[in-house]
Design an enzyme around this catalytic site. Structure first.
Site, short mmCIF file in Angstrom:
data_model
loop_
_atom_site.label_atom_id
_atom_site.label_comp_id
_atom_site.label_asym_id
_atom_site.label_seq_id
_atom_site.Cartn_x
_atom_site.Cartn_y
_atom_site.Cartn_z
N SER A 26 9.00 0.37 -3.88
CA SER A 26 7.75 1.03 -3.50
C SER A 26 6.78 1.14 -4.67
O SER A 26 7.14 1.54 -5.78
CB SER A 26 8.05 2.43 -2.96
OG SER A 26 6.84 3.12 -2.67
N SER A 28 4.14 3.11 -4.29
CA SER A 28 3.44 4.38 -4.06
C SER A 28 3.44 5.31 -5.26
O SER A 28 2.41 5.93 -5.56
CB SER A 28 4.04 5.09 -2.84
OG SER A 28 3.76 4.37 -1.66
N LYS A 76 9.41 6.30 9.95
CA LYS A 76 8.13 6.73 10.51
C LYS A 76 8.25 7.36 11.88
O LYS A 76 7.55 8.34 12.18
CB LYS A 76 7.16 5.54 10.53
CG LYS A 76 6.79 5.03 9.14
CD LYS A 76 5.83 3.86 9.21
CE LYS A 76 5.52 3.31 7.81
NZ LYS A 76 4.54 2.20 7.85
N ALA A 136 5.03 -7.68 17.82
CA ALA A 136 4.81 -6.66 18.84
C ALA A 136 5.60 -5.40 18.56
O ALA A 136 5.89 -4.62 19.47
CB ALA A 136 5.18 -7.22 20.22
N GLY A 137 5.95 -5.17 17.29
CA GLY A 137 6.71 -3.98 16.93
C GLY A 137 5.82 -2.79 16.64
O GLY A 137 4.63 -2.77 17.00
N ARG A 160 7.40 -13.34 19.87
CA ARG A 160 8.56 -14.17 20.22
C ARG A 160 9.03 -13.87 21.63
O ARG A 160 9.43 -14.75 22.37
CB ARG A 160 9.71 -13.90 19.23
CG ARG A 160 9.39 -14.26 17.79
CD ARG A 160 10.61 -14.03 16.91
NE ARG A 160 10.26 -14.06 15.50
CZ ARG A 160 10.09 -15.17 14.80
NH1 ARG A 160 10.23 -16.35 15.38
NH2 ARG A 160 9.77 -15.11 13.52
N TYR A 224 3.14 -6.98 1.58
CA TYR A 224 2.55 -7.02 0.24
C TYR A 224 3.58 -7.37 -0.83
O TYR A 224 3.21 -7.70 -1.95
CB TYR A 224 1.90 -5.67 -0.11
CG TYR A 224 2.85 -4.51 -0.30
CD1 TYR A 224 3.38 -4.23 -1.54
CD2 TYR A 224 3.21 -3.70 0.77
CE1 TYR A 224 4.26 -3.16 -1.72
CE2 TYR A 224 4.07 -2.63 0.60
CZ TYR A 224 4.60 -2.37 -0.64
OH TYR A 224 5.46 -1.32 -0.82
#
Length: 286
Positions: A26, A28, A76, A136-137, A160, A224
């Site tokens: 990370s 962050s 999340k 599509a997640g 997919r 990234y």
């Protein structure tokens, strides 16, 4: 540096952190640390490896000095469920990448949406009207909201498993965005912009990537840490503009710091242009 924050609650020594699994990669801490130093705020920002199984107990045990958290995968959705209230983006996506402690408990925010919208504008595609989302997640939902925010009117979802995109299409229709679904290797008409939400190591056949590039306009890949991805390489071979997701990471972090400072993402930081610049240097330097 003297700022308007000199006599505000931002002068209090608070602790923040990013949680996820894995977490060692990370950026962050570098982003937040650079901003806090420039602003002269006595805040600390660390990182902690927390997996899905331990998240609930870790959150319950977090000391009062921990005023806010950044959440990355796979936390999340769990963070969204842990929050007693949500901003509009977190409510729409069912995902929170930011938690802030309040008197009533944790509040959840999704700054990925605003961060991506700002990144797309920076990349010069803030006026796109037709776009393609690859994948599509959960991240695709944030991408759809970001595209709606910049004014995109039509979206093609390239997946997919086209059946996995049904909820995304329903959300697009609710937002007033025309939506269609196409198998990954069979894109429909040409678009101005392609946003890839696939993981960085997701295998994509070269032939499929080439077909997506041929009608895909500018590519913005939310990844990234791995560049170029399979799609990024296809765009580069075609001589088309392609951008990795570092600027999304940057701008969503700016919005997180706004939330940590004021409880909402609307109020700019003191001398925000300078804050963004120092955060960008910290990101690119890493």
């Amino acid at each position: 540096m003297t700022t308007a924050a000199a006599e505000s609650p931002t002068r209090r020594p608070h602790r923040f952190a990013v949680w996820g699994d894995p977490i060692d990669h990370s950026r962050s801490p570098a982003l937040h640390g650079a901003a806090y130093a420039l602003l002269g705020w006595p805040w600390e920002y660390g990182r902690r490896r927390v997996d899905e199984a331990s998240f609930r107990d870790e959150l319950a045990a977090a000391p009062a000095s921990v005023r806010g958290l950044s959440l990355t995968m796979p936390l999340k959705s769990l963070a969204h469920r842990a929050a007693g209230r949500h901003d509009a983006a977190a409510e729409a996506t069912g995902a929170a990448n930011t938690l802030v402690r309040t008197r009533e408990g944790w509040a959840g925010f999704n700054t990925d949406v605003g961060g991506l919208a700002r990144a797309l504008t920076e990349a010069g595609v803030g006026d796109a009207e037709e776009a393609r989302i690859v994948g599509a997640g959960a991240t695709a939902t944030s991408a759809l909201l970001a595209l709606h925010r910049i004014g995109v009117r039509r979206v093609e979802v390239s997946a997919r498993r086209p059946e996995a995109a049904r909820a995304l299409v329903a959300l697009a229709e609710h937002l007033g965005v025309r939506a269609a679904v196409a198998p990954l290797g069979q894109p429909g008409g040409a678009v101005d912009l392609t946003v890839s939400t696939l993981p960085g190591d997701a295998p994509v056949a070269e032939s499929d990537a080439e077909r997506l590039a041929a009608s895909g306009g500018t590519l913005y890949d939310v990844v990234y840490g791995t560049w170029p991805t399979a799609l990024g390489a296809a765009w580069q071979r075609s001589g088309l503009p392609a951008h990795p997701g570092a600027t999304m990471l940057l701008h969503q972090a700016v919005l997180q710091i706004r939330i940590f400072a004021s409880g909402g993402a609307e109020e700019p930081l003191p001398d925000e242009d300078a804050v963004v610049a120092v955060m960008r240097r910290a990101l690119m330097g890493g």
